[in-house]
Structures are given as C-alpha cells and as structure tokens.
Design an enzyme around this catalytic site. Structure first.
Site, PDB file in Angstrom:
ATOM      1  N   ALA A   1       1.717  -7.666   6.689  1.00 37.44           N
ATOM      2  CA  ALA A   1       2.167  -6.263   6.293  1.00 37.44           C
ATOM      3  C   ALA A   1       1.320  -5.130   6.939  1.00 37.44           C
ATOM      4  O   ALA A   1       1.571  -4.000   6.918  1.00 37.44           O
ATOM      5  CB  ALA A   1       2.377  -6.224   4.896  1.00 37.44           C
TER       6      ALA A   1
ATOM      7  N   GLY B   1       2.928 -12.515  -2.278  1.00 38.73           N
ATOM      8  CA  GLY B   1       3.990 -11.803  -2.698  1.00 38.73           C
ATOM      9  C   GLY B   1       3.642 -10.984  -4.158  1.00 38.73           C
ATOM     10  O   GLY B   1       4.700 -10.851  -5.085  1.00 38.73           O
ATOM     11  N   LYS B   2       2.319 -10.603  -4.119  1.00 37.33           N
ATOM     12  CA  LYS B   2       1.821  -9.899  -5.392  1.00 37.33           C
ATOM     13  C   LYS B   2       2.462  -8.768  -5.511  1.00 37.33           C
ATOM     14  O   LYS B   2       2.867  -8.415  -6.779  1.00 37.33           O
ATOM     15  CB  LYS B   2       0.431  -9.735  -5.474  1.00 37.33           C
ATOM     16  CG  LYS B   2      -0.554 -11.058  -5.589  1.00 37.33           C
ATOM     17  CD  LYS B   2      -1.895 -10.624  -5.376  1.00 37.33           C
ATOM     18  CE  LYS B   2      -2.517 -10.061  -4.011  1.00 37.33           C
ATOM     19  NZ  LYS B   2      -2.365 -11.086  -2.618  1.00 37.33           N
TER      20      LYS B   2
ATOM     21  N   THR C   1      -1.320  -5.594   9.602  1.00 32.20           N
ATOM     22  CA  THR C   1      -1.492  -5.590  11.057  1.00 32.20           C
ATOM     23  C   THR C   1      -0.339  -6.269  11.929  1.00 32.20           C
ATOM     24  O   THR C   1      -0.554  -6.157  13.189  1.00 32.20           O
ATOM     25  CB  THR C   1      -2.731  -6.479  11.344  1.00 32.20           C
ATOM     26  OG1 THR C   1      -2.550  -8.013  10.779  1.00 32.20           O
ATOM     27  CG2 THR C   1      -3.985  -6.182  10.522  1.00 32.20           C
ATOM     28  N   GLY C   2       0.532  -6.708  11.388  1.00 34.43           N
ATOM     29  CA  GLY C   2       1.620  -7.369  12.184  1.00 34.43           C
ATOM     30  C   GLY C   2       1.642  -8.590  12.859  1.00 34.43           C
ATOM     31  O   GLY C   2       2.528  -9.323  13.382  1.00 34.43           O
TER      32      GLY C   2
ATOM     33  N   ASP D   1      -1.226 -12.291   0.661  1.00 34.05           N
ATOM     34  CA  ASP D   1      -0.051 -12.020   1.119  1.00 34.05           C
ATOM     35  C   ASP D   1       0.928 -13.205   0.398  1.00 34.05           C
ATOM     36  O   ASP D   1       2.227 -13.705   0.744  1.00 34.05           O
ATOM     37  CB  ASP D   1       0.295 -12.626   2.631  1.00 34.05           C
ATOM     38  CG  ASP D   1      -0.535 -11.756   3.561  1.00 34.05           C
ATOM     39  OD1 ASP D   1      -0.605 -10.477   3.223  1.00 34.05           O
ATOM     40  OD2 ASP D   1      -1.235 -12.370   4.343  1.00 34.05           O
TER      41      ASP D   1
ATOM     42  N   GLY E   1      -1.752  -5.353   2.156  1.00 34.39           N
ATOM     43  CA  GLY E   1      -0.506  -4.825   2.313  1.00 34.39           C
ATOM     44  C   GLY E   1       0.265  -5.305   1.448  1.00 34.39           C
ATOM     45  O   GLY E   1       0.788  -6.487   1.659  1.00 34.39           O
ATOM     46  N   HIS E   2       0.809  -4.597   0.400  1.00 38.20           N
ATOM     47  CA  HIS E   2       1.725  -5.202  -0.729  1.00 38.20           C
ATOM     48  C   HIS E   2       3.150  -4.518  -0.343  1.00 38.20           C
ATOM     49  O   HIS E   2       3.367  -3.302  -0.392  1.00 38.20           O
ATOM     50  CB  HIS E   2       1.183  -4.600  -1.848  1.00 38.20           C
ATOM     51  CG  HIS E   2       0.021  -5.315  -2.278  1.00 38.20           C
ATOM     52  ND1 HIS E   2      -0.716  -4.638  -3.357  1.00 38.20           N
ATOM     53  CD2 HIS E   2      -0.654  -6.360  -1.916  1.00 38.20           C
ATOM     54  CE1 HIS E   2      -1.967  -5.558  -3.441  1.00 38.20           C
ATOM     55  NE2 HIS E   2      -1.962  -6.325  -2.585  1.00 38.20           N
TER      56      HIS E   2
ATOM     57  N   GLY F   1      13.749 -14.454  -3.231  1.00 37.35           N
ATOM     58  CA  GLY F   1      14.200 -13.211  -2.280  1.00 37.35           C
ATOM     59  C   GLY F   1      13.493 -12.091  -2.503  1.00 37.35           C
ATOM     60  O   GLY F   1      12.467 -12.011  -3.375  1.00 37.35           O
TER      61      GLY F   1
ATOM     62  N   GLN G   1      -5.482  -9.173  -1.958  1.00 42.54           N
ATOM     63  CA  GLN G   1      -6.074 -10.406  -1.261  1.00 42.54           C
ATOM     64  C   GLN G   1      -5.867 -11.742  -2.068  1.00 42.54           C
ATOM     65  O   GLN G   1      -4.882 -11.647  -2.963  1.00 42.54           O
ATOM     66  CB  GLN G   1      -7.415 -10.417  -0.886  1.00 42.54           C
ATOM     67  CG  GLN G   1      -7.613  -9.377   0.376  1.00 42.54           C
ATOM     68  CD  GLN G   1      -8.019  -8.033  -0.034  1.00 42.54           C
ATOM     69  OE1 GLN G   1      -8.649  -7.906  -1.205  1.00 42.54           O
ATOM     70  NE2 GLN G   1      -7.378  -6.853   0.581  1.00 42.54           N
TER      71      GLN G   1
END
Ligand code: IMP
Length: 422
Positions: free
Chosen positions: A297, A14-15, A299-300, A12, A39-40, A413, A223
């Site tokens: 992104a 920001g890849k 599983t919320g 997570d 989740g990207h 951003g 990951q």
C-alpha cells in the site's frame, strides 16, 4: 475496555480494517509507533482510503485520534495525508487529531541517510520503505533527534539541525550524496510545521482523562511482530517496537490500562522487503499477483507470499499477549484445493517450535507442513461463523490449536461488513 491491535506477521495483515471495525465502540484511537512507512488500507462507504500516519479512526466523524510520542512524524508526509482526506470531505481539526509534542521529526536528511545505508549494504540491504524511519529512530536513541516541541521556537530547531548536519553531511558526502544546509532544511519544512502547529500538544492529560472517565481507548499498531526491533527477524526489521508493549511506551498509557490485545493475522503469509520468509512460495505468490492482490500500500511493491506459518504466529501470540485473533483475507484461500500450514521448522536435522535468534539459521529452515483440504467455495458473502464452510471452520480451529489463541474475528473481504464476529 481498552484494546491494543497488533500485527502478528510482517505487517500488511489488514490491521487498518480491524481497527476501523473496532473504532465504532472506541472514543479515542491512538498510534504509538512507526511512521509513514505504514500503509493502512481501509474501505469505508465504498471508498478506498490509504492511511500512513493518521489513525484509521479519523474516518469516523466523532472519534478523536492521537499520534503518540513513539511515532516518528514526517510533517510533509502528514500534510499530504491531511490534504487528501480533506479533499474527500473529512475535516482534520486540532480537536480531532492531536499530535504529541514529544514525537520525533523525520527530516529530509533522514530520508537520504536511509537511502545511503541501503546503498552501502548492497545485496544485504533491508529493503526499507526509504521514508527515513531507521535514521530518525537512531537519532532519537543517540539523543540527537528533534522533537516537535523543538519547533515551537524556530531558533532552537535551527540550532539543533545545524549541529546534527555536521555529522550527517560528512556521511552523505562519503556516499557521494548531496549535503544539506540548515536554512533550506528548515524552509522545506516550515509550511508543513505551521499547518500542523495547532495539533501539537501534550497528549498525556487528554489520554489519561479519557481513560479515567471510563472511555474506550483503541491502540492501532503499525507493521507486525516480525518487523519488531527486538522480536523480529533482525536485522530485517523496522526500528520500533511493533509488539503490544510499544503501544504503552509510545503513548504514555500504563500496561494495567489495557484489557485486551487483538492479534491480526492473514490466513496465509506475506512480506515486503528483504529478509527471511520460510514459507515463501512462488506458486502462492503468482496465485495472488495474478488476481491483482498483494501489492504494497505504501510502495506498490509486489509482496512475497507463502503459507501460514504458525511457528511465527505462536511466538507472536506469546510476546504480544494476544487475547483474540483476527484472521483476515480468509477468502484469499477460497479457490485452493489443498492448503498447507507450517507447524514446525526443521533446522540442521532438529525440529524447532520457535523462531531462531541465530541469523544464519533462517537460510537453512525447512518448514514442516501439515496439509489440509480447502473449502473451494465463496466465503465473501458469509456474515456469521455458522455460515462459513465446515472446512474453513476446521482450518480456523486448527490455527487456534497451533497458536494457543481463540479466533474472534474473520475477514472475508475488504468491506466493513465483510467481518465475522464469533
Ligand atoms: P523501514 O521501516 O522503512 O525502515 O523498513 C524496514 C522493513 O520494514 C522493510 O522490510 C520494510 O519493507 C518493512 N516495513 C516497514 N513498514 C511496513 C509496513 O507497514 N508493512 C509492511 N512492511 C513494512
């Protein structure tokens, strides 16, 4: 110029955005490990896309994308992802998306086995994404997995499923979970496998030909370093090598083909799931959640948040061979009056510069912090290094000193254009 992009924390980082940004100059974008646990999130042309298995390069009309042998592939999940992209007008043709026929397949019983293992661990559970990732990699290592090539002949696939189910069903029954039958497992997958069949191929000649022609290859890691099965906070890790070496073994490209390794790192720390996170801090977690930030992104789930941990990042720079750092969400810290940086771990009275291997040490770490002044102004409109506030530049320079790698990209951003190149 062939580049690997990998995460330096717990995923997570920001890849997706950095891959998307670097894809402009790439010909081929390759995923070499993980599955749809990833989740990207990418914002392109004002639209938000969340990709799980398909490389972010797919959002660029002319790029070829490859899912390599090291990925574990959920055919149903992948079909859903394809459908949602096609609904946005992005055509996923076999020429644009190649899938290695050596990739292992996530089957419905893997998801159940994942849930069973988590249940049996009780409060020691890993907090997996329940996508069946661990059991699929375990079957691969146990040499009882199914690869996409096995589905070329349905009789071979069914025979392998039958053999595997003998043991899997015993485990599921032991946990009072529903068991499976070969025909229903196959039937559940059949439509997805048929949809994906034209994409299955031996990707090695394609990738090597591209490399030999001097084209640019981009390897999209999933990951992060501390979820790596070898270098992460074991056992609270995923089941693949998320570090740069995984890009080679997961795609069939040799190490000497790689020119640079970009390490993506948030300006602070986040983690989802269980396991150690020494700098986790309720105040920072609340700060981000109140602003609607830092929810997973895939599983919320709300992410656990803390200050930047340079003990971890320094180690990640070493094991990945980072040539350039990409610091993301610098703007997340815009409002903070002061910022802490973890520069060491105090464990039982001793200062450590590297993360410990002993699992019991993680519970007794006292992070050693350096506090620096915040810049307290909006960085989201900065487009060059020089436009950044002096105190933000000082923070980034301190990260370079503490981790031993140069900062080349800074994210201010979510949009493509909110990426500063130094
Ligand atoms: P698994 O990969 O579903 O087995 O989950 C193992 C651990 O990795 C859990 O802590 C997950 O939350 C974490 N994890 C897996 N994929 C990601 C990801 O893409 N981002 C962040 N954490 C992840």
């Amino acid at each position: 110029m062939n580049t690997i992009i990998c995460g330096l924390q717990w995923g997570d980082e920001g890849k997706g955005k950095i891959v998307d940004f670097l894809t402009e100059d790439a010909d081929l974008v390759i995923r070499g490990q993980g599955g749809n646990n990833a989740g990207h999130t990418v914002i392109a042309n004002g639209k938000k896309y969340v990709l799980h298995l398909i490389p972010s390069g797919i959002l660029w009309g002319d790029k070829q994308c490859v899912i390599g042998n090291g990925v574990v592939m959920d055919p149903i999940g992948l079909c859903k992802e394809i459908e949602s992209l096609e609904a946005e007008g992005i055509a996923i043709t076999p020429a644009r998306l190649l899938i290695s026929d050596r990739a292992h397949v996530v089957l419905p019983y893997h998801r159940e086995l994942d849930a069973a293992r988590e249940m049996s661990l009780g409060d020691k559970k890993i907090g997996t994404t329940k996508r069946g990732i661990g059991p699929t990699y375990a079957d691969k290592a146990n040499r009882i997995g199914l690869r996409l090539a096995d589905f070329r002949d349905p009789a071979i696939a069914k025979d392998l499923i039958t053999t595997r189910l003998q043991e899997a069903n015993r485990t599921l029954a032991y946990h009072d979970l529903p068991t499976f039958e070969t025909e229903s497992v196959y039937a559940e997958l059949e439509a997805a496998i048929d949809r994906l069949r034209p994409h299955f191929t031996n990707v090695i000649p394609v990738v090597h030909e591209s490399w030999k022609k001097g084209e640019t290859l981009l390897f999209e890691g999933a990951q992060g370093t501390f979820l790596d099965i070898d270098f992460g906070t074991y056992p609270f890790v995923t089941s693949s090598n998320t570090t740069s070496g995984g890009a080679c073994t997961g795609s069939g490209i040799p190490p000497h083909a790689i020119d640079s390794v970009v390490g993506v790192c948030k300006a602070y720390t986040t983690r989802v799931g269980s396991g150690p996170c020494p700098t986790e801090n309720d105040d920072i977690s609340k700060f981000f959640h109140d602003r609607g930030m830092e929810f997973g992104a895939t599983t919320g789930r709300p992410r656990r948040c803390g200050w930047l941990d340079t003990v971890l990042v320094r180690y990640a720079v070493m094991v990945n061979g980072i040539t350039d750092l990409a610091i993301t969400i610098l703007d997340g810290l815009d409002e903070r009056e002061t910022i802490k940086i973890c520069v060491g771990y105090e464990i039982n009275g001793e200062i450590h510069q590297f993360p410990p291997a002993e699992r019991e040490y993680w519970d007794v770490i006292n992070p050693v912090y350096q506090e620096v002044p915040g810049w307290q102004c909006d960085t989201t409109k900065c487009r060059t290094w020089d436009e950044l506030p002096e105190l933000a530049k000082a923070y980034l320079t301190r990260i370079e000193e503490l981790t031993g790698a140069p900062v080349k990209y800074v994210g201010v951003g979510p949009d493509r254009e909110q990426t500063i190149i130094r």
